[in-house]
Write an enzyme that holds these catalytic residues in place. Structure first.
Site, PDB file in Angstrom:
ATOM      1  N   ALA A   1       0.863  -1.194   0.000  1.00  0.00           N
ATOM      2  CA  ALA A   1       0.000   0.000   0.000  1.00  0.00           C
ATOM      3  C   ALA A   1       0.898   1.243   0.000  1.00  0.00           C
ATOM      4  O   ALA A   1       0.739   2.153   0.808  1.00  0.00           O
ATOM      5  CB  ALA A   1      -0.967  -0.009   1.183  1.00  0.00           C
TER       6      ALA A   1
ATOM      7  N   GLU B   1       3.555   8.165  -0.854  1.00  0.00           N
ATOM      8  CA  GLU B   1       4.697   9.079  -0.961  1.00  0.00           C
ATOM      9  C   GLU B   1       5.682   8.899   0.211  1.00  0.00           C
ATOM     10  O   GLU B   1       6.886   9.075   0.058  1.00  0.00           O
ATOM     11  CB  GLU B   1       4.139  10.505  -1.048  1.00  0.00           C
ATOM     12  N   GLY B   2       5.155   8.554   1.384  1.00  0.00           N
ATOM     13  CA  GLY B   2       6.034   8.333   2.530  1.00  0.00           C
ATOM     14  C   GLY B   2       7.013   7.191   2.254  1.00  0.00           C
ATOM     15  O   GLY B   2       8.212   7.289   2.557  1.00  0.00           O
ATOM     16  N   HIS B   3       6.512   6.100   1.668  1.00  0.00           N
ATOM     17  CA  HIS B   3       7.407   4.985   1.327  1.00  0.00           C
ATOM     18  C   HIS B   3       8.408   5.416   0.253  1.00  0.00           C
ATOM     19  O   HIS B   3       9.584   5.038   0.298  1.00  0.00           O
ATOM     20  CB  HIS B   3       6.606   3.790   0.794  1.00  0.00           C
TER      21      HIS B   3
ATOM     22  N   LYS C   1       8.000   7.671  11.694  1.00  0.00           N
ATOM     23  CA  LYS C   1       6.592   7.707  12.123  1.00  0.00           C
ATOM     24  C   LYS C   1       6.317   6.558  13.100  1.00  0.00           C
ATOM     25  O   LYS C   1       5.642   6.726  14.095  1.00  0.00           O
ATOM     26  CB  LYS C   1       5.633   7.625  10.936  1.00  0.00           C
ATOM     27  N   ASP C   2       6.858   5.382  12.778  1.00  0.00           N
ATOM     28  CA  ASP C   2       6.733   4.233  13.686  1.00  0.00           C
ATOM     29  C   ASP C   2       7.951   4.248  14.604  1.00  0.00           C
ATOM     30  O   ASP C   2       8.856   3.406  14.490  1.00  0.00           O
ATOM     31  CB  ASP C   2       6.650   2.942  12.879  1.00  0.00           C
TER      32      ASP C   2
END
Ligand code: PAF
Length: 310
Positions: free
Chosen positions: A38, A41-43, A165-166
């Site tokens: 999924a 843009e973050g990935h 983020k994580d």
């Protein structure tokens, strides 16, 4: 070196992965970006960090695997978005060399380990896994570390990139790499943290944002607002950093707070008498509708914030 726009090699099995990586191993650094697909843009920003670190001679591997072991009962394993064709397009655009997208049977040939009486070896993440996310999601970090260790074993990267983020996940994976002396081809395996990528209104990009309807999407922006306020108020100490945010969260429509805490960067506990200049991390988790969102930011107690911290 991969060419942006060219479809990466896709490996579905361990054997295909070994074949795809074989010639690339001698050419430069190998960088891994583990994902559950999924891709957004973050990935893509994680892949760019990986490419920047691996260089043009190195190779970037993206793994796409929705890991059942890190989902608890009643969590969103079944509805977690699976968008492989679109993911492949993102990887092609970003010049990824190899996509590793195994099946559950390929990753867990003996079956997904369940419960304490399973014969399979899984990783004990230690006491840090019992705070923050771990309080609400028991077993989550055992699942994350177990699958990441497997991916490290299969890909044998020199470095691996994870999003801030994580944050708790990043801290635990760094800890695992250090405590278990994991290594790449020439030295210790480097676990690289990449800054959180955000929407224009500050919401951290996440695969789970797509569960939010229009109203919830607006309500979700409170997480980032509260973190920005915490960074500002940290100049007055830990309790003040939390105070305004807690009030705003209590008043927020449609938002059910799980935790909002300020801890040390290694997630150790901090007290209000921490000296000025103490680096810290504010972390938040809340349910917006049925979607659980997390976010965090770096801050420094007793010191005004600097521009641009994520
Ligand atoms: O952050 C994620 O997407 C997952 O937790 C990870 C690191 C890919 C392990 O399944």
């Amino acid at each position: 070196m991969a060419v942006a726009g060219r479809t990466p090699a896709v490996a579905r099995t361990r054997a295909e992965l070994a074949e795809a990586l074989g010639p690339r191993r001698s050419q430069g650094s190998l960088a891994l970006v583990p994902t559950m697909g999924a891709l957004h843009e973050g990935h893509a920003s994680l892949v760019r960090v990986a490419r920047g670190r691996a260089g043009d001679d190195g190779a970037v591997v993206v793994s796409i695997f929705v890991n059942p072991l890190q989902f608890g009962p009643g969590e969103d394993l079944d509805r977690y978005p699976r968008t492989f064709d679109a993911d492949l397009e993102v990887c092609a655009r970003e010049g990824v060399d190899v996509v590793f997208a195994p099946t559950v049977a390929e990753m867990y040939p003996g079956g997904v380990p369940t419960g304490e009486d399973s014969p399979a070896v899984t990783l004990d993440p230690g006491p840090l896994a019992g705070v923050l996310e771990g309080r609400t999601r028991p077993g989550h970090f055992r699942g994350v570390l177990t699958v990441v260790a497997k991916l490290f074993g299969l890909v044998r990267p020199d470095l691996a990139v994870f999003g801030e983020k994580d944050y708790q996940q990043l801290v635990l994976i760094r800890r695992m790499a250090e405590d278990l002396c994991l290594s790449g081809s020439v030295g210790p395996l480097e676990v690289v943290g990449a800054p959180t990528d955000r929407e224009p209104d500050g919401l951290a990009r996440s695969s789970r944002n797509r569960y939010l309807d229009e109203e919830q999407r607006l309500q979700a922006t409170v997480l980032h607002r509260v973190l920005v306020a915490a960074r500002r108020d940290a100049v007055y100490g830990l309790e003040r950093a939390l105070g305004a945010g807690r009030a705003e969260l209590r008043a927020a429509q449609g938002v059910d707070l799980d935790y909002f805490e300020v801890r040390a960067p290694d997630l150790g506990e901090l007290t209000d008498d921490a000296p000025p200049g103490t680096p810290a991390r504010a972390l938040i988790a809340a349910r917006v509708g049925s979607t659980r969102l997390i976010d965090n930011t770096a801050l420094t107690l007793g010191v005004p914030p600097t521009e641009g911290s994520s």
